[in-house]
Design a protein around this motif. Structure first.
Motif, PDB file in Angstrom:
ATOM      1  N   ASP A 181       0.906  -1.218   0.089  1.00  0.00           N
ATOM      2  CA  ASP A 181      -0.115   0.040   0.106  1.00  0.00           C
ATOM      3  C   ASP A 181       0.964   1.274  -0.065  1.00  0.00           C
ATOM      4  N   SER A 182       1.892   1.102   0.836  1.00  0.00           N
ATOM      5  CA  SER A 182       2.883   2.243   0.893  1.00  0.00           C
ATOM      6  C   SER A 182       3.717   2.354  -0.557  1.00  0.00           C
ATOM      7  N   LEU A 183       3.999   1.659  -1.106  1.00  0.00           N
ATOM      8  CA  LEU A 183       4.986   1.564  -2.341  1.00  0.00           C
ATOM      9  C   LEU A 183       4.048   1.864  -3.608  1.00  0.00           C
ATOM     10  N   ALA A 184       2.741   1.525  -3.672  1.00  0.00           N
ATOM     11  CA  ALA A 184       1.888   2.051  -4.502  1.00  0.00           C
ATOM     12  C   ALA A 184       1.789   3.365  -4.704  1.00  0.00           C
ATOM     13  N   LEU A 185       2.130   4.152  -3.675  1.00  0.00           N
ATOM     14  CA  LEU A 185       1.849   5.599  -3.547  1.00  0.00           C
ATOM     15  C   LEU A 185       3.086   6.146  -4.624  1.00  0.00           C
ATOM     16  N   ALA A 186       4.177   5.423  -4.925  1.00  0.00           N
ATOM     17  CA  ALA A 186       5.208   5.928  -5.808  1.00  0.00           C
ATOM     18  C   ALA A 186       4.899   5.697  -7.129  1.00  0.00           C
ATOM     19  N   ASP A 231       9.222  18.818  -2.470  1.00  0.00           N
ATOM     20  CA  ASP A 231       8.447  18.829  -3.728  1.00  0.00           C
ATOM     21  C   ASP A 231       7.398  17.642  -3.845  1.00  0.00           C
ATOM     22  N   ILE A 232       7.368  16.627  -2.556  1.00  0.00           N
ATOM     23  CA  ILE A 232       6.386  15.719  -2.588  1.00  0.00           C
ATOM     24  C   ILE A 232       6.028  15.505  -1.181  1.00  0.00           C
ATOM     25  N   VAL A 233       4.567  15.744  -0.911  1.00  0.00           N
ATOM     26  CA  VAL A 233       4.072  15.585   0.500  1.00  0.00           C
ATOM     27  C   VAL A 233       3.162  14.186   0.405  1.00  0.00           C
ATOM     28  N   PHE A 234       3.303  13.248   1.088  1.00  0.00           N
ATOM     29  CA  PHE A 234       2.379  12.254   1.462  1.00  0.00           C
ATOM     30  C   PHE A 234       1.424  12.140   2.551  1.00  0.00           C
ATOM     31  N   ALA A 235       0.447  11.890   2.559  1.00  0.00           N
ATOM     32  CA  ALA A 235      -0.688  11.678   3.547  1.00  0.00           C
ATOM     33  C   ALA A 235      -1.734  10.241   3.291  1.00  0.00           C
ATOM     34  N   ARG A 236      -1.365   9.211   4.040  1.00  0.00           N
ATOM     35  CA  ARG A 236      -2.157   8.143   3.889  1.00  0.00           C
ATOM     36  C   ARG A 236      -2.790   7.812   5.290  1.00  0.00           C
ATOM     37  N   GLU A 291      15.503  11.590  -0.056  1.00  0.00           N
ATOM     38  CA  GLU A 291      15.665  11.995   1.345  1.00  0.00           C
ATOM     39  C   GLU A 291      14.288  12.551   1.623  1.00  0.00           C
ATOM     40  N   GLY A 292      14.143  12.654   3.159  1.00  0.00           N
ATOM     41  CA  GLY A 292      12.660  13.066   3.381  1.00  0.00           C
ATOM     42  C   GLY A 292      12.634  13.040   4.874  1.00  0.00           C
ATOM     43  N   VAL A 293      11.501  13.417   5.269  1.00  0.00           N
ATOM     44  CA  VAL A 293      11.181  13.667   6.599  1.00  0.00           C
ATOM     45  C   VAL A 293       9.915  12.921   7.015  1.00  0.00           C
ATOM     46  N   LEU A 294       9.876  12.120   8.041  1.00  0.00           N
ATOM     47  CA  LEU A 294       8.779  11.303   8.631  1.00  0.00           C
ATOM     48  C   LEU A 294       8.080  11.906   9.798  1.00  0.00           C
ATOM     49  N   GLU A 299      13.020  15.077  -4.701  1.00  0.00           N
ATOM     50  CA  GLU A 299      14.410  15.285  -3.973  1.00  0.00           C
ATOM     51  C   GLU A 299      14.241  15.285  -2.589  1.00  0.00           C
ATOM     52  N   ARG A 300      12.996  15.712  -2.232  1.00  0.00           N
ATOM     53  CA  ARG A 300      13.092  15.738  -0.550  1.00  0.00           C
ATOM     54  C   ARG A 300      11.427  15.507  -0.368  1.00  0.00           C
ATOM     55  N   PHE A 301      11.005  14.596   0.253  1.00  0.00           N
ATOM     56  CA  PHE A 301       9.722  14.214   0.475  1.00  0.00           C
ATOM     57  C   PHE A 301       9.431  14.354   2.048  1.00  0.00           C
ATOM     58  N   LEU A 302       8.113  14.613   2.588  1.00  0.00           N
ATOM     59  CA  LEU A 302       7.533  14.559   3.699  1.00  0.00           C
ATOM     60  C   LEU A 302       6.179  13.528   3.754  1.00  0.00           C
ATOM     61  N   ASP A 303       6.274  12.599   4.983  1.00  0.00           N
ATOM     62  CA  ASP A 303       5.414  11.758   5.174  1.00  0.00           C
ATOM     63  C   ASP A 303       4.722  12.473   6.290  1.00  0.00           C
ATOM     64  N   MET A 304       3.413  12.938   6.172  1.00  0.00           N
ATOM     65  CA  MET A 304       2.484  13.601   7.223  1.00  0.00           C
ATOM     66  C   MET A 304       1.736  12.222   8.023  1.00  0.00           C
ATOM     67  N   GLY A 305       2.149  12.226   9.277  1.00  0.00           N
ATOM     68  CA  GLY A 305       1.471  11.179   9.918  1.00  0.00           C
ATOM     69  C   GLY A 305       1.844   9.830   9.865  1.00  0.00           C
ATOM     70  N   THR A 306       3.058   9.620   9.836  1.00  0.00           N
ATOM     71  CA  THR A 306       3.810   8.364   9.521  1.00  0.00           C
ATOM     72  C   THR A 306       3.355   7.265  10.277  1.00  0.00           C
ATOM     73  N   GLY A 307       3.182   7.425  11.697  1.00  0.00           N
ATOM     74  CA  GLY A 307       2.944   6.497  12.421  1.00  0.00           C
ATOM     75  C   GLY A 307       4.083   5.578  12.798  1.00  0.00           C
ATOM     76  N   ALA A 308       4.138   4.062  12.205  1.00  0.00           N
ATOM     77  CA  ALA A 308       5.287   3.245  12.279  1.00  0.00           C
ATOM     78  C   ALA A 308       6.563   3.519  11.181  1.00  0.00           C
ATOM     79  N   GLY A 309       6.197   4.347  10.305  1.00  0.00           N
ATOM     80  CA  GLY A 309       7.175   4.735   9.201  1.00  0.00           C
ATOM     81  C   GLY A 309       6.591   4.444   7.835  1.00  0.00           C
ATOM     82  N   PHE A 310       5.239   4.312   7.775  1.00  0.00           N
ATOM     83  CA  PHE A 310       4.494   4.145   6.350  1.00  0.00           C
ATOM     84  C   PHE A 310       3.881   5.301   6.014  1.00  0.00           C
ATOM     85  N   PRO A 311       3.950   5.984   4.819  1.00  0.00           N
ATOM     86  CA  PRO A 311       4.700   5.022   3.424  1.00  0.00           C
ATOM     87  C   PRO A 311       6.130   5.585   3.512  1.00  0.00           C
ATOM     88  N   GLY A 312       6.628   6.520   4.326  1.00  0.00           N
ATOM     89  CA  GLY A 312       8.071   6.984   4.470  1.00  0.00           C
ATOM     90  C   GLY A 312       9.086   6.159   4.050  1.00  0.00           C
TER      91      GLY A 312
END
Length: 258
Positions: A81-86, A162-167, A117-120, A94-107
């Motif tokens: 489910d995480s990899l499908a977002l890619a 340049d990319i922000v994820f919310a899952r 590179e990114g921030v969880l 170049e640098r992504f943000l994973d908002m509300g990462t929980g246990a580290g998904f999808p980051g």
């Protein structure tokens, strides 16, 4: 990476209690699951993703990180489910943000797959403690977990991604408001939902317009083994917001823009 809030304490991890044969079987199962959704990962990437999941299950015995206990379901519901977002991203981030990462998904899976590179980010400190421990145990570089709220972190990291994820982190209007300040010009917000209602989608489009975002893509698919439906929305920042963002803590939830 220019961020200052980090893990408060490391979580102790034990040696993974799984035989080499069992590990290889799960690794192959993950590769097969990914193939069902045309997700291309290497054996090495699958191995790291699997180790992450096994560490999560280990820590989950005494810390509430996930409700999914079955390892076979977790392969799909967490990693695939995480990899499908890619899939089909319009840029190589170049640098992504994973908002509300929980246990580290999808980051974490995304970083393993792309090398970005990114921030969880998560507002629960103990989860970030665990995430940073997982990152260290996996030997990953260029990513880190940050304990902070979206509104306060956005004041320090405006336009930094340049990319922000919310899952699975809330209603779409709130997610859009939270994600917008982090985006650089022309950056993308990726929102994954299960079965959003028509009202939620309509409200999200109104909020996106106020925030200077435009819906530029939408993908729907079913996860393997009937484990759920996903709708992935792709918003792009095309103009400046018509309101000052971020607003005060809690306003996005109590008084949605849309």
């Amino acid at each position: 990476m220019g961020t200052t809030v980090n893990s408060r304490r490391a979580i102790e991890l034990k040696t993974l209690e799984i035989s080499e044969g069992e590990f290889r079987e799960l690794q192959q199962e993950l590769l097969d699951d990914c193939k069902m959704l045309d997700i291309e990962i290497t054996e090495e990437q699958a191995s790291l993703c699997l180790k992450h999941l096994l560490y999560v299950n280990q820590v989950n015995k005494y810390m509430n990180l996930t409700r999914i206990k079955d390892i076979h379901e977790a392969l799909v519901l967490h990693i695939v489910d995480s990899l499908a977002l890619a899939k089909d991203l319009p840029i190589e981030p170049e640098r992504f943000l994973d908002m509300g990462t929980g246990a580290g998904f999808p980051g974490i899976p995304f970083a393993i797959m792309t090398g970005s590179e990114g921030v969880l980010l998560d507002s629960v400190g103990k989860k970030i403690d665990a995430v940073n421990t997982f990152i260290g145990a996996l030997g990953l570089e260029g990513i880190e977990g940050i304990h902070d709220r979206c509104e306060s972190f956005a004041t320090k990291q405006k336009g930094a991604f340049d990319i922000v994820f919310a899952r699975a982190v809330g209603q779409m209007p709130m997610i859009i408001e939270y994600g917008t300040p982090f985006l650089e010009d022309d950056g993308y917000l990726v929102v994954a939902k299960a079965n959003p209602s028509s009202d939620e989608v309509k409200s999200s489009e109104m909020t996106a317009d106020i925030c200077g975002l435009e819906l530029v893509g939408k993908d729907e698919f079913d996860l393997p083994f009937e484990l759920g439906h996903r709708t992935v929305f792709l918003f792009q920042k095309v103009s400046s917001p018509r309101v000052r963002l971020p607003r005060a803590v809690g306003l996005a939830k109590r008084q949605p823009l849309g």
